[in-house]
Enzyme design. Structure first.
Site, mmCIF file in Angstrom:
data_model
loop_
_atom_site.group_PDB
_atom_site.id
_atom_site.type_symbol
_atom_site.label_atom_id
_atom_site.label_comp_id
_atom_site.label_asym_id
_atom_site.label_seq_id
_atom_site.Cartn_x
_atom_site.Cartn_y
_atom_site.Cartn_z
ATOM 1 N N TYR A 240 58.290 -1.390 52.617
ATOM 2 C CA TYR A 240 59.397 -0.758 51.905
ATOM 3 C C TYR A 240 59.928 -1.700 50.841
ATOM 4 C CZ TYR A 240 62.931 -3.477 54.494
ATOM 5 O OH TYR A 240 63.702 -4.480 55.017
ATOM 6 N N CYS A 241 60.622 -1.119 49.881
ATOM 7 C CA CYS A 241 61.319 -1.868 48.839
ATOM 8 C C CYS A 241 62.670 -1.194 48.641
ATOM 9 C CB CYS A 241 60.497 -1.906 47.550
ATOM 10 S SG CYS A 241 60.263 -0.282 46.788
ATOM 11 N N LYS A 242 63.247 -1.335 47.473
ATOM 12 C CA LYS A 242 64.555 -0.732 47.217
ATOM 13 C C LYS A 242 64.487 0.792 47.200
ATOM 14 C CE LYS A 242 68.362 -0.689 43.898
ATOM 15 N NZ LYS A 242 68.856 -1.235 42.625
#
Length: 126
Positions: free
Chosen positions: A85-87
């Protein structure tokens, strides 16, 4: 009827693209359910600064923008699924190509990223 057909085509097209990239988008609910049942390889591909402002418990930070990204993911267990995941979900979706190239077969991307997770009020740590 036309709208329904169009939505179905778009839905299946997006899933085909993900299948070609060898990753599956999962929801925050699906990730929370998985985390409640088992220990997983959960990778936060945001920058260390973003990670320090809050992250999903048990996640490991491996910055996608780092020049050492490929080297750092190479030490992970390729026989186990990896969750990324990221932002917002874009960087993590892009990172899946590197995971695929490194030999991972099961790659899951948190759809909507940390913003989605946090918006659903799931636990975060700082």
């Amino acid at each position: 009827m036309v709208v329904c057909t169009l939505l179905c085509v778009l839905f299946f097209s997006c899933n085909s693209i993900n299948a070609q990239n060898n990753y599956t988008n999962i929801s925050a609910e699906e990730l929370a359910e998985t985390l409640s049942k088992e220990t997983i390889q959960l990778i936060d591909v945001r920058t260390p600064q973003e990670f320090s402002q809050g992250h999903i418990e048990t996640s490991v930070n491996i910055d996608f923008l780092s020049e050492n990204f490929n080297k750092n993911i190479d030490v992970l267990d390729k026989t186990k699924p990896v969750y990324v995941y990221c932002k917002s979900g874009r960087r993590s979706a892009k990172s899946t190509e590197a995971f695929k190239s490194a030999g991972f077969n099961k790659i899951y991307n948190l759809y909507g990223g940390f913003l989605n997770w946090n918006g659903k009020k799931y636990k975060i740590v700082k």
